[in-house]
Design a protein around this motif. Sequence first.
Motif, PDB file in Angstrom:
ATOM      1  N   UNK A 135       0.937  -1.227   0.065  1.00 14.74           N
ATOM      2  CA  UNK A 135      -0.022   0.022   0.088  1.00 14.74           C
ATOM      3  C   UNK A 135       0.735   1.405  -0.034  1.00 14.74           C
ATOM      4  N   UNK A 136       1.999   1.088   0.861  1.00 15.98           N
ATOM      5  CA  UNK A 136       2.927   2.357   0.748  1.00 15.98           C
ATOM      6  C   UNK A 136       3.601   2.467  -0.444  1.00 15.98           C
ATOM      7  N   UNK A 137       3.633   1.576  -1.541  1.00 16.44           N
ATOM      8  CA  UNK A 137       4.278   1.688  -2.705  1.00 16.44           C
ATOM      9  C   UNK A 137       3.285   2.003  -3.612  1.00 16.44           C
ATOM     10  N   UNK A 138       1.870   2.058  -3.279  1.00 18.66           N
ATOM     11  CA  UNK A 138       0.978   2.629  -4.293  1.00 18.66           C
ATOM     12  C   UNK A 138       0.333   1.535  -4.707  1.00 18.66           C
ATOM     13  N   UNK A 139       0.391   0.072  -4.373  1.00 12.04           N
ATOM     14  CA  UNK A 139      -0.143  -0.823  -5.157  1.00 12.04           C
ATOM     15  C   UNK A 139      -1.709  -1.230  -4.464  1.00 12.04           C
ATOM     16  N   UNK A 140      -2.744  -1.660  -5.262  1.00 12.59           N
ATOM     17  CA  UNK A 140      -3.844  -1.841  -4.934  1.00 12.59           C
ATOM     18  C   UNK A 140      -3.835  -3.231  -4.184  1.00 12.59           C
ATOM     19  N   UNK A 141      -5.082  -3.722  -3.419  1.00 14.42           N
ATOM     20  CA  UNK A 141      -4.998  -5.111  -2.486  1.00 14.42           C
ATOM     21  C   UNK A 141      -4.975  -6.260  -3.509  1.00 14.42           C
ATOM     22  N   UNK A 142      -5.844  -6.128  -4.746  1.00 15.77           N
ATOM     23  CA  UNK A 142      -5.800  -7.191  -5.696  1.00 15.77           C
ATOM     24  C   UNK A 142      -4.608  -7.408  -6.387  1.00 15.77           C
ATOM     25  N   UNK A 143      -3.753  -6.736  -6.730  1.00 17.02           N
ATOM     26  CA  UNK A 143      -2.174  -6.757  -7.125  1.00 17.02           C
ATOM     27  C   UNK A 143      -1.438  -7.455  -6.202  1.00 17.02           C
ATOM     28  N   UNK A 144      -1.477  -6.719  -5.018  1.00 17.75           N
ATOM     29  CA  UNK A 144      -0.334  -7.487  -3.808  1.00 17.75           C
ATOM     30  C   UNK A 144      -0.910  -8.887  -3.520  1.00 17.75           C
ATOM     31  N   UNK A 145      -2.283  -9.383  -3.712  1.00 14.85           N
ATOM     32  CA  UNK A 145      -2.428 -10.491  -3.474  1.00 14.85           C
ATOM     33  C   UNK A 145      -2.271 -11.544  -4.688  1.00 14.85           C
ATOM     34  N   UNK A 146      -2.030 -11.038  -5.825  1.00 14.30           N
ATOM     35  CA  UNK A 146      -1.613 -11.628  -6.998  1.00 14.30           C
ATOM     36  C   UNK A 146      -0.187 -11.983  -6.910  1.00 14.30           C
ATOM     37  N   UNK A 147       0.582 -11.268  -6.305  1.00 14.42           N
ATOM     38  CA  UNK A 147       2.119 -11.507  -5.935  1.00 14.42           C
ATOM     39  C   UNK A 147       2.392 -12.014  -4.599  1.00 14.42           C
ATOM     40  N   UNK A 148       1.458 -12.462  -3.810  1.00 20.66           N
ATOM     41  CA  UNK A 148       1.771 -12.609  -2.415  1.00 20.66           C
ATOM     42  C   UNK A 148       2.366 -14.121  -2.227  1.00 20.66           C
ATOM     43  N   UNK A 149       1.666 -15.148  -2.930  1.00 20.23           N
ATOM     44  CA  UNK A 149       2.400 -16.486  -3.077  1.00 20.23           C
ATOM     45  C   UNK A 149       3.940 -16.403  -3.400  1.00 20.23           C
ATOM     46  N   UNK A 150       4.168 -15.673  -4.357  1.00 20.33           N
ATOM     47  CA  UNK A 150       5.362 -15.463  -4.828  1.00 20.33           C
ATOM     48  C   UNK A 150       6.474 -14.937  -3.950  1.00 20.33           C
ATOM     49  N   UNK A 151       6.038 -14.046  -3.152  1.00 22.63           N
ATOM     50  CA  UNK A 151       6.836 -13.340  -2.061  1.00 22.63           C
ATOM     51  C   UNK A 151       7.224 -14.239  -1.068  1.00 22.63           C
ATOM     52  N   UNK A 152       5.999 -14.845  -0.597  1.00 22.99           N
ATOM     53  CA  UNK A 152       6.234 -16.132   0.302  1.00 22.99           C
ATOM     54  C   UNK A 152       7.049 -17.227   0.255  1.00 22.99           C
ATOM     55  N   UNK A 153       7.071 -17.660  -0.978  1.00 24.31           N
ATOM     56  CA  UNK A 153       7.837 -18.586  -1.629  1.00 24.31           C
ATOM     57  C   UNK A 153       9.447 -18.377  -1.695  1.00 24.31           C
ATOM     58  N   UNK A 154       9.541 -17.024  -2.030  1.00 23.34           N
ATOM     59  CA  UNK A 154      10.851 -16.616  -2.128  1.00 23.34           C
ATOM     60  C   UNK A 154      11.237 -16.419  -0.755  1.00 23.34           C
ATOM     61  N   UNK A 155      10.873 -15.823   0.168  1.00 20.68           N
ATOM     62  CA  UNK A 155      11.172 -15.580   1.428  1.00 20.68           C
ATOM     63  C   UNK A 155      11.358 -16.912   2.131  1.00 20.68           C
ATOM     64  N   UNK A 156      10.579 -18.142   1.781  1.00 19.51           N
ATOM     65  CA  UNK A 156      10.796 -19.304   2.709  1.00 19.51           C
ATOM     66  C   UNK A 156      10.280 -19.378   3.868  1.00 19.51           C
ATOM     67  N   UNK A 157       9.421 -18.790   4.241  1.00 24.45           N
ATOM     68  CA  UNK A 157       8.921 -18.405   5.526  1.00 24.45           C
ATOM     69  C   UNK A 157       7.350 -18.858   5.803  1.00 24.45           C
ATOM     70  N   UNK A 158       6.827 -19.718   4.965  1.00 20.11           N
ATOM     71  CA  UNK A 158       5.374 -19.934   4.767  1.00 20.11           C
ATOM     72  C   UNK A 158       4.889 -20.223   6.053  1.00 20.11           C
ATOM     73  N   UNK A 159       5.427 -20.975   6.715  1.00 17.87           N
ATOM     74  CA  UNK A 159       4.789 -21.484   8.208  1.00 17.87           C
ATOM     75  C   UNK A 159       4.597 -20.458   8.981  1.00 17.87           C
ATOM     76  N   UNK A 160       5.571 -19.515   9.019  1.00 18.51           N
ATOM     77  CA  UNK A 160       5.410 -18.190   9.827  1.00 18.51           C
ATOM     78  C   UNK A 160       4.814 -16.910   9.527  1.00 18.51           C
TER      79      UNK A 160
END
Length: 426
Positions: A135-160
């Motif tokens: 949101x701070x970067x100006x992204x809307x919620x649907x866009x962030x949701x579309x990238x969310x799984x990719x972010x979590x997978x890259x970070x490797x902290x899905x359980x947390x």
Amino acid sequence: MSNIVIEAVGLGKQYRIGATPRGQRNFREVIANAATAPLRNFRRLRSIADPARMGGDPLVWALRDLSFTLREGEVLGIIGRNGAGKSTLLKILTRVTEPTTGYADVWGRVGSLLEVGTGFHPELTGRDNVYLNGAILGMDRPYIRSRFEEIVEFAGIGAFIDTPVKRYSSGMYVRLAFAVAAHLEPEILIVDEVLAVGDAEFQQRCLAKMDDVAHGGRTVLFVSHNLPSVQRLCPRSIMLHGGRILADGPSTDVINRYLAGGAREAHPGHWIDLDEVARTGSGLARFQGIRYSSGSTRHQLQPFTRGRLELGLTAVSNVSRDVNLSVSIWNQSGTKLINADTTALGRAVALRQGTNTFRLTIERLYLKPGAYVVGLWLGDRMGETLDRIESAFRFEVVDPHPERPTVRLDSRYDGPVACRFDVAEV
């Protein structure tokens, strides 16, 4: 010509040493501050009336008269020793702090990864912080949701991901912070040396991701002490020293100047005084001098390929202590080729109170002819750095048979280290 996305003009940042930053205060602190305000004001008035009484906290310039431009799609590396002003510059560019003099204009959405602890709200979960940063970067919620799984997978902290980030380790925090900064497609990506917190595998993935970002036409500003990574990722680099720009140009040239900057040419067999060289560490023990030699008069004691390297060292300590000692050898591209560390031998070096002398011998120096820089490190048994000299001196390795070279000098075929090998048909 591409557009300018960062323009810094006459940037300066001054800090008062010992000053306490004013943050949020509770009611009790407000009452205590009001009660002591008359006394503080009286002391301040006396200081103004009598300059001899001022004796306040000294001022230091972290940045001074710094100017540069960065164009869209450029990848810029920033290098320099500790305290050169690198992190301060990034904090100004990301609006974490304001400059004392000059200005910096930034055009475009900025994704930044500075020191651990910035950018995330500690009480919110990892999931909530991903959406907050988007949101701070100006992204809307649907866009962030579309990238969310990719972010979590890259970070490797899905359980947390639904755990408050205040409970994250520093490595988990950095993995998520970088994933957010890189995957929400900022127009400008700013990354500090904080990547050193992650493990080697994650660092390689981060460098690969920054490479993808750069090839996607976005702008990257990368601060690191990892010179090979800077050289690989950044066509252009800036070298800071004492808060000023000392060099700005192709990364290879800037890195060579950085490595040579604190390293003096030294002749074999002669002691080199280390008292005035740039160094870091607690100073409870420190190097005083060093000399080097091949131990052979064959080349006037000059080290040669596949020959011996002898180093004499003197160090002084305020008390008797056991320490670990290492000597590293770097090439002119900033790659560490040799690290002779007593830890690898499984034993420590005993320092007596006062001056101590040591000899370190490398039996075979498998380095091709060329110039190299020697770094020194002294640490206690717990790993605390007592003394670190990144560039103690520069020396030359010569060819043992210049009339019939045994080491090919063409850089197209050479690696940095020579080796003994043979080929046979079977």
